[in-house]
Design an enzyme around this catalytic site. Structure first.
Site, PDB file in Angstrom:
ATOM      1  N   HIS A  11      -5.551  -3.576   5.481  1.00 28.91           N
ATOM      2  CA  HIS A  11      -5.159  -3.873   4.102  1.00 28.91           C
ATOM      3  C   HIS A  11      -6.333  -4.459   3.323  1.00 28.91           C
ATOM      4  CE1 HIS A  11      -2.780  -4.913   0.647  1.00 28.91           C
ATOM      5  NE2 HIS A  11      -3.191  -6.159   0.736  1.00 28.91           N
ATOM      6  N   ASP A  45       0.840  -1.203   0.000  1.00 31.52           N
ATOM      7  CA  ASP A  45       0.000   0.000   0.000  1.00 31.52           C
ATOM      8  C   ASP A  45       0.878   1.258   0.000  1.00 31.52           C
ATOM      9  OD1 ASP A  45      -2.315  -1.622   0.189  1.00 31.52           O
ATOM     10  OD2 ASP A  45      -1.936  -1.858   2.332  1.00 31.52           O
TER      11      ASP A  45
HETATM   12  N1  LIG Z   1      -0.431  -8.433   1.794  1.00 38.58           N
HETATM   13  C1  LIG Z   1      -0.484  -8.029   0.561  1.00 38.58           C
HETATM   14  O1  LIG Z   1      -0.266  -6.842   0.275  1.00 38.58           O
HETATM   15  C2  LIG Z   1      -0.749  -8.985  -0.549  1.00 38.58           C
HETATM   16  C3  LIG Z   1      -1.205 -10.251  -0.272  1.00 38.58           C
HETATM   17  N2  LIG Z   1      -1.439 -11.154  -1.278  1.00 38.58           N
HETATM   18  C4  LIG Z   1      -1.914 -12.486  -0.899  1.00 38.58           C
HETATM   19  O2  LIG Z   1      -0.826 -13.417  -0.924  1.00 38.58           O
HETATM   20  C5  LIG Z   1      -1.339 -14.755  -1.081  1.00 38.58           C
HETATM   21  C6  LIG Z   1      -0.540 -15.516  -2.120  1.00 38.58           C
HETATM   22  O3  LIG Z   1      -0.706 -14.950  -3.386  1.00 38.58           O
HETATM   23  P1  LIG Z   1       0.014 -15.600  -4.680  1.00 38.58           P
HETATM   24  O4  LIG Z   1       1.428 -15.906  -4.388  1.00 38.58           O
HETATM   25  O5  LIG Z   1      -0.317 -14.751  -5.829  1.00 38.58           O
HETATM   26  O6  LIG Z   1      -0.786 -16.989  -4.787  1.00 38.58           O
HETATM   27  P2  LIG Z   1      -0.335 -18.336  -5.535  1.00 38.58           P
HETATM   28  O7  LIG Z   1      -1.520 -19.199  -5.620  1.00 38.58           O
HETATM   29  O8  LIG Z   1       0.403 -18.010  -6.787  1.00 38.58           O
HETATM   30  O9  LIG Z   1       0.723 -18.966  -4.525  1.00 38.58           O
HETATM   31  C7  LIG Z   1       0.358 -19.428  -3.278  1.00 38.58           C
HETATM   32  C8  LIG Z   1       1.272 -20.567  -2.894  1.00 38.58           C
HETATM   33  O10 LIG Z   1       0.893 -21.019  -1.598  1.00 38.58           O
HETATM   34  C9  LIG Z   1       1.058 -22.403  -1.587  1.00 38.58           C
HETATM   35  N3  LIG Z   1       0.319 -23.015  -0.488  1.00 38.58           N
HETATM   36  C10 LIG Z   1      -1.000 -23.314  -0.379  1.00 38.58           C
HETATM   37  N4  LIG Z   1      -1.261 -23.899   0.793  1.00 38.58           N
HETATM   38  C11 LIG Z   1      -0.095 -23.946   1.461  1.00 38.58           C
HETATM   39  C12 LIG Z   1       0.297 -24.430   2.723  1.00 38.58           C
HETATM   40  N5  LIG Z   1      -0.581 -25.001   3.565  1.00 38.58           N
HETATM   41  N6  LIG Z   1       1.589 -24.322   3.076  1.00 38.58           N
HETATM   42  C13 LIG Z   1       2.483 -23.752   2.251  1.00 38.58           C
HETATM   43  N7  LIG Z   1       2.197 -23.285   1.039  1.00 38.58           N
HETATM   44  C14 LIG Z   1       0.912 -23.382   0.661  1.00 38.58           C
HETATM   45  C15 LIG Z   1       0.586 -22.862  -2.955  1.00 38.58           C
HETATM   46  O11 LIG Z   1       1.089 -24.166  -3.246  1.00 38.58           O
HETATM   47  C16 LIG Z   1       1.180 -21.787  -3.833  1.00 38.58           C
HETATM   48  O12 LIG Z   1       2.458 -22.128  -4.306  1.00 38.58           O
HETATM   49  C17 LIG Z   1      -2.822 -14.570  -1.413  1.00 38.58           C
HETATM   50  O13 LIG Z   1      -3.591 -14.808  -0.262  1.00 38.58           O
HETATM   51  C18 LIG Z   1      -2.919 -13.118  -1.830  1.00 38.58           C
HETATM   52  O14 LIG Z   1      -4.204 -12.577  -1.636  1.00 38.58           O
HETATM   53  C19 LIG Z   1      -1.218 -10.830  -2.587  1.00 38.58           C
HETATM   54  C20 LIG Z   1      -0.753  -9.576  -2.909  1.00 38.58           C
HETATM   55  C21 LIG Z   1      -0.538  -8.551  -1.943  1.00 38.58           C
HETATM   56  O1  LIG Z   2      -5.735  -7.330  -4.074  1.00 37.76           O
HETATM   57  C1  LIG Z   2      -5.396  -8.480  -3.767  1.00 37.76           C
HETATM   58  O2  LIG Z   2      -6.162  -9.446  -3.708  1.00 37.76           O
HETATM   59  C2  LIG Z   2      -3.965  -8.709  -3.417  1.00 37.76           C
HETATM   60  C3  LIG Z   2      -3.527  -7.636  -2.507  1.00 37.76           C
HETATM   61  O3  LIG Z   2      -3.733  -7.686  -1.304  1.00 37.76           O
HETATM   62  C4  LIG Z   2      -2.979  -6.421  -3.110  1.00 37.76           C
HETATM   63  O4  LIG Z   2      -2.592  -6.423  -4.280  1.00 37.76           O
HETATM   64  O5  LIG Z   2      -2.922  -5.417  -2.392  1.00 37.76           O
END
Ligand SMILES: NC(=O)C1=CN([C@@H]2O[C@H](COP(=O)(O)OP(=O)(O)OC[C@H]3O[C@@H](n4cnc5c(N)ncnc54)[C@H](O)[C@@H]3O)[C@@H](O)[C@H]2O)C=CC1
Ligand SMILES: O=C([O-])CC(=O)C(=O)O
Length: 356
Positions: A219, A192
């Site tokens: 967030h 953010d």
């Molecule tokens: N805090 C923030 O600003 C942001 C948060 N996110 C969040 O981050 C998370 C991940 O996003 P991506 O990497 O794009 O998803 P993705 O689906 O590409 O990767 C997630 C990974 O987690 C793994 N996974 C699932 N269950 C698991 C477990 N029990 N133990 C270990 N690994 C496990 C999957 O195998 C996969 O490799 C989502 O919840 C998304 O909303 C995404 C962008 C920004």
């Molecule tokens: O928007 C989403 O789902 C992933 C996230 O938290 C971000 O990009 O800030």
């Protein structure tokens, strides 16, 4: 170089040459001692849980480039051997080990100083972050149970959404295990801040490298509250309408990426960058670097809510000080009031889930 030195005729020329040589030697010693000092920074293990995912892979790369990391542990339920083999060939300080499957989670976590959690499902167009709760809450609960067992003193950087609920879930899991230390649990809201800086610099026409914008609250949607009145450098001439538009774009930044990716997930590259900045700040704090300040969603008493994102000073034990909100514009005061009910209910939802 020395032959040329001996062939010089006048004493004056030789003196000039000697000074140049000394300067060059001094610079090269300084350069090598700089690289020596990063090699000899304290040994630090960083574990990434969800390391084979969209965020996990580029985040693993960025952590491999960080000279403060001596051991990089890459854990996922699938795909980590390939990611670890790939990243391990990079000629930087850290040793890389990949761990796959729940039976290896303990080894992945043992001795970790910082645990970064991007494990879980991402959004698709039309979904809110809260729509991820049903799946991600269970994933986070399981991972935090293992953290409490295998590395209870690690700093936990929670990326998995909905952060407004997953951080409270983690706190309850740690409380139950008797390991909770509010100084060591962080919701990563750095993206953010990264977005607010980028959008503000573009609108204010100032170089982005020197821009700072605190972002407070939580967030998700309206709970993300950028404080453009405290942005530096202050841009004269941004109209109220422009501040409203900048605020909305920052709040909707995640959705902008989700829609552009059209079903192929959410922000991964910018999130990996933001996650790497935040983990680096945690490592610097642990290593005793003074005045490390980042925004993060932490246990807090600066509002009536038990968790809130604000500027935080990081130190040897994690959170050293939760900084206050500072003075807010009328528009920001309204935003603060508007975000409280949603943030409160997301926090309560997480706490309730963890205690079921
Ligand atoms: N805090 C923030 O600003 C942001 C948060 N996110 C969040 O981050 C998370 C991940 O996003 P991506 O990497 O794009 O998803 P993705 O689906 O590409 O990767 C997630 C990974 O987690 C793994 N996974 C699932 N269950 C698991 C477990 N029990 N133990 C270990 N690994 C496990 C999957 O195998 C996969 O490799 C989502 O919840 C998304 O909303 C995404 C962008 C920004
Ligand atoms: O928007 C989403 O789902 C992933 C996230 O938290 C971000 O990009 O800030």
């Amino acid at each position: 170089f020395s032959l040329y030195f001996l062939s010089l005729e006048s004493g004056k020329q030789r003196k000039k040459m000697r000074t140049a040589m000394l300067r060059s030697i001094r610079a090269s010693v300084q350069r090598s001692s700089r690289s020596y000092s990063s090699e000899s920074a304290p040994a630090r293990k960083v574990a990434v849980l969800g390391a084979a995912g969209g965020i996990g892979q580029p985040l693993a790369l960025l952590m491999k480039l960080n000279p403060l990391v001596s051991s990089l542990s890459l854990y996922d339920i699938a795909g980590t051997p390939g990611v670890a083999a790939d990243v391990s060939h990079i000629n930087t300080r850290s040793e890389v080990v990949g761990y796959m499957g729940e039976e290896n989670l303990g080894k992945a976590l043992e001795g970790a100083d910082v645990v970064i959690i991007p494990a879980g499902v991402p959004r698709k167009p039309g979904m809110t972050r809260d729509d991820l709760f049903n799946i991600n809450a269970g994933i986070v609960k399981g991972l935090c149970t293992a953290i409490a067992k295998y590395c209870p003193h690690a700093l936990v950087n929670m990326i998995s959404n909905p952060v407004n609920s997953t951080v409270p879930i983690a706190s309850e899991v740690f409380k139950k295990a008797g390991t909770y230390d509010e100084k060591r649990l962080f919701g990563v809201t750095t993206l953010d801040v990264v977005r607010a800086k980028t959008f503000y610099a573009g609108k204010a026409k100032v170089p982005v490298a020197g821009v700072n914008v605190p972002v407070v609250g939580g967030h998700a949607g309206v709970t993300i509250l950028p404080l453009f009145s405290q942005a530096t450098p202050q841009a004269n001439g941004l109209s109220d309408e422009e501040i409203v538009a900048l605020t909305k774009r920052t709040q909707d930044g995640g959705t902008e990426v989700v829609e552009a990716k059209a079903g192929k997930g959410s922000a991964t590259l910018s999130m990996a960058y933001a996650g790497a900045i935040f983990a680096d700040a945690c490592l610097k704090g642990l290593n005793g670097v003074p005045d490390v300040i980042e925004c993060s969603f932490v246990q807090s008493n600066i509002t009536e809510l038990p968790f809130f994102a604000s500027k935080v000073r990081l130190g040897k034990n994690g959170v050293e000080e939760v900084l206050g909100l500072g003075s807010l514009s009328d528009f920001e005061k309204q935003g603060l009031e508007a975000l409280m009910p949603e943030l409160k209910s997301s926090i309560e939802k997480g706490i309730k889930f963890a205690n079921q």
